[in-house]
Design an enzyme around this catalytic site. Structure first.
Site, PDB file in Angstrom:
ATOM      1  N   ARG A 113       0.442  -1.299   0.305  1.00 38.44           N
ATOM      2  CA  ARG A 113       0.569   0.085   0.135  1.00 38.44           C
ATOM      3  C   ARG A 113       0.850   1.645  -0.233  1.00 38.44           C
ATOM      4  O   ARG A 113       0.361   2.337  -0.686  1.00 38.44           O
ATOM      5  CB  ARG A 113      -0.491  -0.234   1.162  1.00 38.44           C
ATOM      6  N   LYS A 158      -2.663   6.095   1.133  1.00 40.61           N
ATOM      7  CA  LYS A 158      -2.198   7.032   2.440  1.00 40.61           C
ATOM      8  C   LYS A 158      -1.437   7.905   2.786  1.00 40.61           C
ATOM      9  O   LYS A 158      -0.310   7.627   3.088  1.00 40.61           O
ATOM     10  CB  LYS A 158      -1.707   5.893   3.516  1.00 40.61           C
ATOM     11  N   GLU A 183     -15.962   6.272   3.674  1.00 38.79           N
ATOM     12  CA  GLU A 183     -15.109   5.733   5.292  1.00 38.79           C
ATOM     13  C   GLU A 183     -15.684   6.804   6.239  1.00 38.79           C
ATOM     14  O   GLU A 183     -15.978   8.393   5.865  1.00 38.79           O
ATOM     15  CB  GLU A 183     -13.777   6.094   5.110  1.00 38.79           C
TER      16      GLU A 183
END
Ligand code: COI
Length: 345
Positions: free
Chosen positions: A88, A191, A227
């Site tokens: 990620r 992220k 989210e």
């Protein structure tokens, strides 16, 4: 007598740790210069010297990760799915022009930072864990917009307790429409620090109104659930685990693991667009992520209406089962059938 240093723990109040930075002995650093990463160097310095014109400071060229290490009953240190975090981070870096950090470097950092801080690995049975925070920043002086010429990859580890006070206790959430977390084709699925900075106003807006967690809808139509400010959204309806599919949410490793566990437990899994208008049909709701683990959500306020999940007080049965299975796998108490644990020796 030779003392086993790995067994000697720091004198911390392990059962009452909060999700804060607790000092450990060292962190590890790698520098990117002249087209390659240096060998990792363990350092005790907690600060990072930076040129004031570093692109991470002006243009937010920064990506990070979060993963956890646990102690098992027989005293081993295990890290939960570190390769997934490495992959990620690679995707986040690619999106914002940071040079690739290989799985080999990432795992070298995990191994060395856990090993060097073994005495801060919370003892088995305390409910605490070692939170590992990798971060990579664009360094060197640059004023015009463009990627940095040099980078620093740091990984530190710190013992933590639950993200939300009280641990596995339900929290109330507010759907904020006054602020967006991410743009439809922005970096919501990466992220990167900017997403979290963008979420600060929404989080404060929620806190001011008594909601420790806020939930975002898709920013294009304000129709679908995206989210929470800190974590992914899951809902349980009957025997089905439902979680949003969206280009602007973080692909949560905890959510992925829970979907697999849900199937193992005989549940159906739906990963699809989730309409906010479905809220009334959900039996249970949870906020899921590395830090949040699964935090049950018992109330959601949306457009002047309150939605209640479970009995309104306690975590519901499905979320409790998922939480127990996940946390037992993480501490080696349940068979690691999916090979999610990476042992630091
Ligand atoms: C994590 O869950 O690891 C995160 O990075 C979320 C952050 C708000 C603590």
């Amino acid at each position: 007598m030779v003392m086993n240093m790995k067994k000697t723990k720091a004198p911390l109040d392990w059962k009452n740790l909060s999700f804060e930075y607790n000092k450990t002995d060292c962190n590890i650093r790698y520098y990117w210069k002249d087209g390659k990463w240096s060998d990792g160097e363990l350092v005790t310095d907690e600060s990072v010297p930076l040129h004031m014109a570093a692109p991470c400071l002006h243009y937010g060229q920064e990506a990070f990760e979060g993963l956890k290490a646990f102690e098992t009953k027989d005293g081993r240190a295990v890290v939960f799915r570190p390769v997934e975090n490495s992959r990620r981070l690679q995707r986040s870096c690619e999106r914002i022009f940071i040079p690739l950090i290989s799985d080999e470097i990432f795992l070298d950092a995990v191994r060395r930072v856990v090993d060097a801080n073994w005495k801060y690995l919370p003892p088995y049975g305390t409910g605490a864990s070692m939170y590992i925070r990798p971060l990579v920043i664009g360094t060197g002086a640059r004023v015009g917009l463009g990627p940095a010429s040099e980078y620093l990859f740091v990984m530190f580890a710190t013992p933590v307790g639950p993200y939300y006070k009280g641990g596995f206790k339900p929290v109330k959430a507010l759907i904020v429409e006054e602020f967006d977390r991410a743009a439809p084709q922005g970096v919501g699925d990466c992220k990167v620090g900017g997403n979290y900075a963008a979420g600060l106003s929404g989080a404060q807006f929620g806190k001011d109104r008594g909601y420790p967690v806020v939930l975002y809808l898709d920013s294009r139509e304000k129709r679908y659930i995206d989210e929470f400010s800190t974590s992914n959204f899951i809902a349980i309806r009957g025997n089905t685990y439902i979680t949003p599919k969206s280009n602007s949410i973080l692909p949560s490793i905890t959510n992925d693991s829970l979907s697999v566990i849900a199937r193992d437990l005989g549940m159906e899994v739906e990963r699809r667009q989730v309409e906010a208008s479905e809220l009334a049909s959900f039996d249970e709701v949870g906020a899921v992520g590395t830090a949040a683990v699964i935090t049950p959500v018992n109330h959601i306020r949306f457009r002047e209406r309150d939605y209640t999940f479970g009995d309104g007080e306690n975590a519901g049965p499905a979320i409790t089962r998922l939480y127990e299975r996940l946390t037992r796998i993480q501490t080696g108490d349940y068979e690691d059938a999916h090979r999610w644990l990476y042992e630091v020796k």
